[in-house]
Design a protein around this motif. Structure first.
Motif: not given
Ligand code: FPP
Ligand code: MG
Length: 298
Positions: A210, A213-214, A240-241
């Motif tokens: 995560l 992505v964060e 990005k996811p």
């Protein structure tokens, strides 16, 4: 009674003293942590009314900071359980954080001035660290210095202060224990950052992979970015996811470039420096805290 249980009981007593029913209810809904800071304080200072009080204060500050952090990070879970902001709302999480934080400070004023200064000063650093963390997620950070300053302030400062305060409480060398705590804290955050990549979501109690992505460029990503040929491909995935293929690619590159392996080595080096700082005390328990923390899987 087991010492950590005494700490939990002391926290409950402090919250009950506030005389607010909702606060008592909210306390029961907080998910339990590893209580690393309490374990550290008790191993350094031993078990006494004062050391239990110090543990309760530090745990309340830690919980308060996480209540605020979950709002800032918009996190729905904390250690596998719904966060207070998810169960209620952001307002409740912030206000209960304020209640725990201010009650902890009230209790801190009843302790030795040096201890009160050490702990309260670290909370200023903690808050600056959190702000740095948020700022560093705006764009791809490639500075090691900024990363280390941020994790020192956000995570290591309260652990450093806990160890120092415990040494002050028990008449030990506070500078040596401060170094131990600081390095333990830095290594702790680095292991956290590594586990985000290597552990699965069930173990973590939150989605895996995560951080990137964060927008968090943690130590394995810093090393990867420095070493990888196709920097652009990595930069394109930032914030990005990620799909399965992208996740796999990042993990492969982490292994190929030894970014993961060397991140673990750096954490281990800090661990050894921590143990070195307090070696004259011959405290096996503190060495175990360090090795358990480095070898942990969540
Ligand atoms: C978790 O980081 C957050 C911290 C270690 C510190 C948060 C500090 C504040 C919000 C400052 C305010 C302090 C008080 C006492 C009110 P993380 O998001 O990297 O880790 P996580 O995955 O556990 O959420
Ligand atoms: Mg968070």
């Amino acid at each position: 009674m087991e010492a950590l249980l005494k700490v939990k009981k002391q926290i409950k007593i402090f919250v009950e003293e506030i005389g607010d029913k909702k606060s008592i209810e909210l306390l029961t809904l907080l998910s339990e942590g590893k209580m690393l800071r309490s374990k550290l304080i008790l191993k350094i200072a031993g078990i006494s009314d004062e050391s239990i009080k110090l543990c309760a204060i530090v745990e309340m500050i830690q919980s308060a900071s996480l209540l605020h952090d979950d709002v800032i990070d918009e996190a729905d879970t904390r250690r596998g359980k719904p966060s207070i902001n998810a169960l209620f709302d952001n307002k409740t999480s912030i206000m209960f954080g304020d209640i725990l934080y201010s009650k902890a400070f009230t209790q801190l004023t009843t302790m030795d001035k040096n201890i009160a200064y050490t702990i309260s000063n670290s909370v200023t650093l903690l808050s600056v660290g959190e702000m740095m963390d948020v700022d560093l997620t705006q764009t791809f950070n490639t500075s090691y210095d900024k990363y280390f300053e941020m994790i020192y302030k956000k995570t290591a400062s309260l652990i450093e202060a806990s160890a120092k305060a415990a040494a002050l409480l028990s008449g030990k060398d506070e500078e040596a224990f401060a170094i131990y705590g600081k390095n333990l804290g830095l290594a702790f955050q680095m292991i956290d950052d590594i586990l985000d990549i290597t552990a699965d979501s069930a173990t973590l109690g939150k989605p895996a992979m995560l951080d990137f992505v964060e927008g968090k460029v943690t130590i394995p990503y810093l090393l990867l970015h420095e070493r990888i040929e196709d920097k652009e491909r990595l930069e394109k995935l930032y914030k990005k996811p990620l799909n399965e293929k992208e996740t796999q690619w990042i993990k492969e590159q982490m292994i190929e470039t030894k970014a993961l392996e060397d991140s673990v080595k750096q954490a281990q080096t800090l661990g050894l420096e921590a143990i070195e700082a307090i070696k004259e005390y011959n405290n096996q328990d503190l060495e175990n805290i360090m090795s358990d923390m480095i070898n942990r899987s969540f």
